[in-house]
Design a protein around this motif. Structure first.
Motif, mmCIF file in Angstrom:
data_model
loop_
_atom_site.group_PDB
_atom_site.id
_atom_site.type_symbol
_atom_site.label_atom_id
_atom_site.label_comp_id
_atom_site.label_asym_id
_atom_site.label_seq_id
_atom_site.Cartn_x
_atom_site.Cartn_y
_atom_site.Cartn_z
ATOM 1 N N LEU A 24 0.819 -1.221 0.000
ATOM 2 C CA LEU A 24 0.000 0.000 0.000
ATOM 3 C C LEU A 24 0.844 1.260 0.000
ATOM 4 O O LEU A 24 0.470 2.272 -0.565
ATOM 5 N N VAL A 36 -2.026 -2.217 -5.304
ATOM 6 C CA VAL A 36 -3.311 -2.708 -4.794
ATOM 7 C C VAL A 36 -4.426 -2.672 -5.838
ATOM 8 O O VAL A 36 -5.469 -3.291 -5.641
ATOM 9 N N ALA A 40 -7.485 -5.176 -5.847
ATOM 10 C CA ALA A 40 -8.881 -4.718 -5.840
ATOM 11 C C ALA A 40 -9.649 -5.354 -6.992
ATOM 12 O O ALA A 40 -10.819 -5.725 -6.843
ATOM 13 N N LEU A 55 -11.366 -7.830 3.880
ATOM 14 C CA LEU A 55 -10.012 -7.343 3.674
ATOM 15 C C LEU A 55 -9.415 -6.979 5.033
ATOM 16 O O LEU A 55 -10.091 -6.345 5.853
ATOM 17 N N SER A 57 -6.387 -4.780 6.067
ATOM 18 C CA SER A 57 -5.424 -3.906 5.410
ATOM 19 C C SER A 57 -4.538 -3.184 6.411
ATOM 20 O O SER A 57 -5.009 -2.586 7.362
ATOM 21 N N TRP A 96 -8.972 2.365 -0.672
ATOM 22 C CA TRP A 96 -9.714 1.139 -0.992
ATOM 23 C C TRP A 96 -11.077 1.482 -1.605
ATOM 24 O O TRP A 96 -11.509 0.831 -2.554
ATOM 25 N N GLN A 97 -11.719 2.530 -1.055
ATOM 26 C CA GLN A 97 -13.030 2.884 -1.615
ATOM 27 C C GLN A 97 -12.897 3.328 -3.071
ATOM 28 O O GLN A 97 -13.758 3.026 -3.901
ATOM 29 N N SER A 100 -12.965 0.267 -5.171
ATOM 30 C CA SER A 100 -14.006 -0.739 -4.983
ATOM 31 C C SER A 100 -15.368 -0.235 -5.435
ATOM 32 O O SER A 100 -15.777 0.872 -5.078
ATOM 33 N N VAL A 104 -17.315 0.427 1.092
ATOM 34 C CA VAL A 104 -16.273 -0.068 1.991
ATOM 35 C C VAL A 104 -16.651 0.283 3.428
ATOM 36 O O VAL A 104 -17.115 1.394 3.693
ATOM 37 N N GLN A 106 -15.299 0.449 7.396
ATOM 38 C CA GLN A 106 -14.108 0.407 8.244
ATOM 39 C C GLN A 106 -14.408 -0.338 9.544
ATOM 40 O O GLN A 106 -15.352 -0.011 10.248
ATOM 41 N N VAL A 138 -13.198 -3.554 5.643
ATOM 42 C CA VAL A 138 -11.741 -3.370 5.663
ATOM 43 C C VAL A 138 -11.324 -3.272 7.130
ATOM 44 O O VAL A 138 -11.638 -2.301 7.818
#
Ligand code: GLU
Length: 383
Positions: A24, A36, A40, A55, A57, A96-97, A100, A104, A106, A138
């Protein structure tokens, strides 16, 4: 030269994918989509095939450090590290969002959340709820509140615990190395990659050596520890290079270029073994003849209607013994309700739970997935 053969990936429907800081926040810099993006895409393809992914992360501390242009060595000053985790967590989630299509979510966990049975069950229910909603959870360690003795310390071990928590079929660990090697490949040119580990042993652990990358906290050792933990829960682990786009692509095709660490037992067997052998709380639940017969036949959950009494004390999530009216031990299971709550539910219908308690953790006092029959117990009349 890559001496690793391509092998078949164990079939899976739900997996935990752990992505390390080195993927990352590459080369000690800030967050980058460079590596990543392929991971993804793997998650997206898995979703499209009807699979679920959780995930785990890393990268919050590395991202925070880059934001501050801080050059401090990782892990030296705990408060500074916690500040960096707080700074970097949101950008990591945003990254990540941005990759994706699914929303996502958290999820920050500490060791304490996973040691405490009640919080463990709550975390499990939340993660399962998120998967049912089609979100991409995540997970990271809640570095801002965890001090040393409360910390899991590395996300490899966290990922193994999360895999058991969500009852995953597979644990995937992406890092910047291709596989487990017979020796440290950076020091020993004769080191060869190991495609398959049948069972964890001191000899296998010895291959791991110390920590690897400069940005993450784990090395091969924590990955093998994680594989051992997952294996004890009946979950196989694969180790692969997340920087290698081909290695990521073959995963999408159900194949693996990396190391497969097999699980010594099936998932069900591992879980039942744990339920039968882990220490129980001091309290127990007494059930009537009908419930005792249903439980002994297997595949039944324990509902409030079949309960006669709850003896002693136990908390939500505790492992309790279930006995019949003659005090014969029939089964062991995780109670969704505390003893005081069970006493209020005795003999009632599941649909009354909410009105009796003001809330409900579900219709079952002990869910059938959390139950193991005591093997030596046979009720009269049960074949
Ligand atoms: N939780 C740490 C982070 O997000 C990483 C821990 C690890 O890499 O094992 O930066």
């Amino acid at each position: 030269m890559n001496q690793l053969p391509i092998q078949v990936l164990p079939t899976w429907r739900r997996a935990v994918l752990k992505v390390g800081s080195s993927l990352l926040a590459a080369d000690g810099g800030g967050l980058t989509p460079r590596f990543v993006t392929a991971l993804a895409a793997f998650i997206t393809a898995s979703h499209a095939a009807g699979r679920q992914v959780v995930l785990v992360s890393s990268g919050a501390v590395a991202a925070g450090r880059a934001l501050l242009h801080a050059r401090a060595a990782p892990g030296r000053d705990l408060a500074a590290r916690q500040a960096m985790a707080a700074l970097g967590q949101a950008p990591m989630i945003v990254l990540w969002q941005s990759l994706s299509a699914r929303p996502v979510a958290q999820v920050l966990l500490t060791h304490d959340d996973l040691r405490n049975r009640r919080r463990y069950l709550n975390a499990r229910a939340t993660l399962q709820g998120l998967l049912a909603l089609g979100a991409l959870p995540v997970v990271n360690e809640n570095d801002t509140v965890a001090v040393d003795e409360l910390k899991l310390g590395d996300n490899d071990n966290l990922a193994a615990i999360v895999a058991a928590l969500v009852d995953a079929d597979l644990l995937l660990i992406a890092s910047d190395v291709d596989a487990l090697y017979s020796a440290d490949p950076r020091r020993d040119p004769a080191a060869t990659p190991i495609a398959r580990v049948e069972a964890m042993s001191p000899a296998v652990l010895a291959m791991a050596g110390g920590s690897g990358s400069a940005v993450g906290t784990g090395g091969m050792r924590t990955k093998l520890e994680a594989a051992e933990k997952a294996g004890a829960a009946g979950i196989p682990t694969v180790l692969f290079n997340g920087r290698d786009a081909d290695a990521v692509q073959v995963l999408t095709e159900g194949r693996l270029r990396g190391t497969l660490v097999c699980a010594p037992h099936g998932r069900m067997q591992a879980r039942k073994y744990w339920l039968l052998h882990a220490p129980t709380a001091s309290g127990r639940i007494r059930v009537d003849g009908g419930a005792a017969r249903a439980l002994s036949r297997g595949h039944a959950s324990l509902l409030p209607g079949g309960i006669i009494a709850a003896d002693g004390e136990f908390q939500r999530g505790d492992l309790v013994e279930i006995v019949d009216i003659d005090e014969h031990r029939i089964a062991r299971g995780l109670s969704q309700y505390a003893a005081a709550e069970v006493r209020r539910l005795v003999g009632r219908h599941s649909r009354e739970i909410e009105s009796l308690l003001g809330y409900s953790y579900g219709a079952e006092v002990v869910h059938r997935d959390d139950l193991a029959n005591l093997p030596d117990h046979l009720l009269p009349g049960i074949a």
